[in-house]
Scaffold this motif. Structure first.
Motif, PDB file in Angstrom:
ATOM      1  N   ASN A  83       0.832  -1.209   0.000  1.00 47.67           N
ATOM      2  CA  ASN A  83       0.000   0.000   0.000  1.00 47.67           C
ATOM      3  C   ASN A  83       0.870   1.265   0.000  1.00 47.67           C
ATOM      4  O   ASN A  83       0.667   2.183   0.789  1.00 47.67           O
ATOM      5  N   VAL A  84       1.834   1.284  -0.896  1.00 43.53           N
ATOM      6  CA  VAL A  84       2.862   2.324  -0.917  1.00 43.53           C
ATOM      7  C   VAL A  84       2.408   3.530  -1.748  1.00 43.53           C
ATOM      8  O   VAL A  84       1.809   3.373  -2.807  1.00 43.53           O
ATOM      9  N   THR A  85       2.695   4.729  -1.251  1.00 46.70           N
ATOM     10  CA  THR A  85       2.593   5.920  -2.085  1.00 46.70           C
ATOM     11  C   THR A  85       3.999   6.237  -2.578  1.00 46.70           C
ATOM     12  O   THR A  85       4.907   6.461  -1.768  1.00 46.70           O
ATOM     13  N   LEU A  86       4.170   6.219  -3.894  1.00 45.92           N
ATOM     14  CA  LEU A  86       5.487   6.424  -4.507  1.00 45.92           C
ATOM     15  C   LEU A  86       5.663   7.883  -4.902  1.00 45.92           C
ATOM     16  O   LEU A  86       4.792   8.456  -5.570  1.00 45.92           O
ATOM     17  N   LEU A  87       6.778   8.490  -4.505  1.00 43.27           N
ATOM     18  CA  LEU A  87       7.106   9.846  -4.919  1.00 43.27           C
ATOM     19  C   LEU A  87       8.395   9.800  -5.723  1.00 43.27           C
ATOM     20  O   LEU A  87       9.387   9.203  -5.279  1.00 43.27           O
ATOM     21  N   ALA A 102       4.278  -2.288 -13.574  1.00 44.38           N
ATOM     22  CA  ALA A 102       4.680  -3.685 -13.373  1.00 44.38           C
ATOM     23  C   ALA A 102       4.071  -4.290 -12.108  1.00 44.38           C
ATOM     24  O   ALA A 102       3.831  -5.501 -12.052  1.00 44.38           O
ATOM     25  N   HIS A 103       3.823  -3.453 -11.090  1.00 48.76           N
ATOM     26  CA  HIS A 103       3.359  -3.965  -9.791  1.00 48.76           C
ATOM     27  C   HIS A 103       2.197  -3.116  -9.258  1.00 48.76           C
ATOM     28  O   HIS A 103       2.300  -2.502  -8.183  1.00 48.76           O
ATOM     29  N   PRO A 104       1.096  -3.078  -9.985  1.00 48.94           N
ATOM     30  CA  PRO A 104      -0.002  -2.171  -9.627  1.00 48.94           C
ATOM     31  C   PRO A 104      -0.640  -2.460  -8.271  1.00 48.94           C
ATOM     32  O   PRO A 104      -1.213  -1.563  -7.655  1.00 48.94           O
ATOM     33  N   THR A 105      -0.544  -3.698  -7.786  1.00 46.71           N
ATOM     34  CA  THR A 105      -1.197  -4.026  -6.518  1.00 46.71           C
ATOM     35  C   THR A 105      -0.432  -3.484  -5.313  1.00 46.71           C
ATOM     36  O   THR A 105      -0.966  -3.422  -4.208  1.00 46.71           O
ATOM     37  N   VAL A 106       0.832  -3.098  -5.519  1.00 46.91           N
ATOM     38  CA  VAL A 106       1.665  -2.621  -4.409  1.00 46.91           C
ATOM     39  C   VAL A 106       1.481  -1.116  -4.183  1.00 46.91           C
ATOM     40  O   VAL A 106       1.594  -0.626  -3.066  1.00 46.91           O
ATOM     41  N   VAL A 107       1.200  -0.384  -5.276  1.00 47.32           N
ATOM     42  CA  VAL A 107       1.220   1.080  -5.229  1.00 47.32           C
ATOM     43  C   VAL A 107      -0.188   1.643  -5.055  1.00 47.32           C
ATOM     44  O   VAL A 107      -1.089   1.370  -5.843  1.00 47.32           O
ATOM     45  N   LYS A 108      -0.345   2.441  -4.030  1.00 50.84           N
ATOM     46  CA  LYS A 108      -1.643   3.070  -3.724  1.00 50.84           C
ATOM     47  C   LYS A 108      -1.831   4.357  -4.525  1.00 50.84           C
ATOM     48  O   LYS A 108      -2.929   4.657  -5.003  1.00 50.84           O
ATOM     49  N   ALA A 109      -0.744   5.149  -4.643  1.00 48.58           N
ATOM     50  CA  ALA A 109      -0.834   6.443  -5.323  1.00 48.58           C
ATOM     51  C   ALA A 109       0.564   6.874  -5.755  1.00 48.58           C
ATOM     52  O   ALA A 109       1.570   6.340  -5.278  1.00 48.58           O
ATOM     53  N   LEU A 110       0.586   7.845  -6.662  1.00 45.48           N
ATOM     54  CA  LEU A 110       1.849   8.343  -7.218  1.00 45.48           C
ATOM     55  C   LEU A 110       1.928   9.861  -7.074  1.00 45.48           C
ATOM     56  O   LEU A 110       0.930  10.555  -7.262  1.00 45.48           O
ATOM     57  N   VAL A 111       3.127  10.347  -6.771  1.00 46.51           N
ATOM     58  CA  VAL A 111       3.392  11.789  -6.803  1.00 46.51           C
ATOM     59  C   VAL A 111       4.620  11.992  -7.678  1.00 46.51           C
ATOM     60  O   VAL A 111       5.687  11.421  -7.412  1.00 46.51           O
ATOM     61  N   LEU A 112       4.464  12.779  -8.736  1.00 43.53           N
ATOM     62  CA  LEU A 112       5.565  13.023  -9.667  1.00 43.53           C
ATOM     63  C   LEU A 112       5.920  14.500  -9.673  1.00 43.53           C
ATOM     64  O   LEU A 112       5.031  15.358  -9.735  1.00 43.53           O
ATOM     65  N   THR A 191      -4.209   3.797 -13.351  1.00 43.51           N
ATOM     66  CA  THR A 191      -5.510   4.363 -12.971  1.00 43.51           C
ATOM     67  C   THR A 191      -5.573   4.786 -11.501  1.00 43.51           C
ATOM     68  O   THR A 191      -6.595   5.307 -11.048  1.00 43.51           O
ATOM     69  N   ILE A 192      -4.490   4.576 -10.754  1.00 46.19           N
ATOM     70  CA  ILE A 192      -4.463   5.025  -9.352  1.00 46.19           C
ATOM     71  C   ILE A 192      -4.361   6.555  -9.311  1.00 46.19           C
ATOM     72  O   ILE A 192      -4.002   7.189 -10.311  1.00 46.19           O
ATOM     73  N   PRO A 193      -4.659   7.175  -8.156  1.00 43.48           N
ATOM     74  CA  PRO A 193      -4.525   8.632  -8.052  1.00 43.48           C
ATOM     75  C   PRO A 193      -3.064   9.076  -8.255  1.00 43.48           C
ATOM     76  O   PRO A 193      -2.141   8.454  -7.715  1.00 43.48           O
ATOM     77  N   VAL A 194      -2.894  10.124  -9.037  1.00 40.85           N
ATOM     78  CA  VAL A 194      -1.563  10.677  -9.311  1.00 40.85           C
ATOM     79  C   VAL A 194      -1.608  12.186  -9.086  1.00 40.85           C
ATOM     80  O   VAL A 194      -2.487  12.872  -9.607  1.00 40.85           O
ATOM     81  N   SER A 195      -0.659  12.687  -8.310  1.00 38.71           N
ATOM     82  CA  SER A 195      -0.509  14.136  -8.152  1.00 38.71           C
ATOM     83  C   SER A 195       0.763  14.581  -8.866  1.00 38.71           C
ATOM     84  O   SER A 195       1.849  14.057  -8.617  1.00 38.71           O
ATOM     85  N   LEU A 196       0.610  15.526  -9.780  1.00 39.20           N
ATOM     86  CA  LEU A 196       1.741  16.116 -10.493  1.00 39.20           C
ATOM     87  C   LEU A 196       2.014  17.475  -9.860  1.00 39.20           C
ATOM     88  O   LEU A 196       1.172  18.377  -9.918  1.00 39.20           O
TER      89      LEU A 196
END
Length: 253
Positions: A83-87, A102-112, A191-196
């Motif tokens: 349930n990781v949020t990746l930045l 590659a690992h969509p089940t691990v990542v909860k959200a993305l911040v780029l 399709t997970i939430p992404v904040s740019l």
């Protein structure tokens, strides 16, 4: 930085705080210190982890964004993270995108922020000249809106890296790999939430890159930071942290 660097099982990383995991990925010539203000602010409420990416330690033949992504996956498995949020900043954002696919089940959200993956203007469009301190200083300053953000310590670090033949060959290989691995055709699958969170004055990954990411990522939101270049979390940390907190609050379960 007053954080403890841990060395375990071939990994070097910072692991501060408790709670949901924020996994931070630095850029091509970035360092753990790039995320210092994020760690200080969010380790009060989250578990903030930053692995050192082995940009300069990979075999030359396998130096590339996919190999870095595999390294991140090994690290996530080793630490049993879920349930990781990746930045990700710059190259770190690119790795975060590939990892999420590659690992969509691990990542909860993305911040780029200043992420590569579509287009980047590395080194301001020119080869890193070894030996010329002034040239390196100019190129590090180019990364930021305010040249004063490029401290002597930062310039010294980059100067040391690109005057090491072993390192500079891998930097160039990694940069070429990032350019080759364009993400445009795959972004719609995330399709997970992404904040740019983007510097409006970013010259490395300019504003039109952020706009394109926003158009291609179906569940993304785009926020601008004025008077800010390629590394928003370094140059405008208070504004970056404010926008990050708003996003994290929004996606809380």
């Amino acid at each position: 930085m007053n954080f403890v660097l841990k060395e375990e099982n071939g990994f070097s990383y910072i692991d501060e705080g408790e709670g949901e995991v924020l996994l931070l990925l630095h850029g091509l010539m970035g360092a753990l210190s790039n995320w210092e203000k994020v760690v200080e602010e969010f380790s009060k409420e989250y578990r903030v982890i930053i692995p050192i990416l082995p940009v300069y330690d990979l075999p030359l033949l396998t130096t590339g964004v996919k190999t870095l992504t595999k390294y991140v996956h090994k690290f996530v498995r080793y630490k049993k993270l879920k349930n990781v949020t990746l930045l990700g900043n710059s190259l770190g954002g690119h790795v975060a995108l590939i990892y999420t696919l590659a690992h969509p089940t691990v990542v909860k959200a993305l911040v780029l922020t200043g992420s590569s993956g579509l287009y980047e203007n590395a080194f301001g469009g020119s080869f890193p000249k070894r030996g010329s301190y002034d040239f390196v200083k100019e190129k590090v300053e180019y990364t930021f809106y305010d040249p004063a953000t490029a401290t002597k310590e930062l310039v010294d670090d980059v100067f040391r890296i690109i005057n090491d033949r072993h390192s500079v060959i891998r930097i160039l290989a990694m940069a070429k790999s990032a350019i080759r691995h364009n993400m445009k055709d795959d972004l719609h699958k995330i399709t997970i939430p992404v904040s740019l969170i983007w510097g409006r004055d970013d010259k490395i990954t300019p504003p039109e890159v952020a706009v394109e990411f926003n158009e291609e990522l179906p569940n993304s939101e785009l926020h601008w930071i004025d008077k800010c270049g390629h590394a928003a979390m370094m140059e405008q940390p208070e504004e970056f942290n404010k926008l990050l907190k708003q996003f994290l609050d929004k996606i809380k379960e």
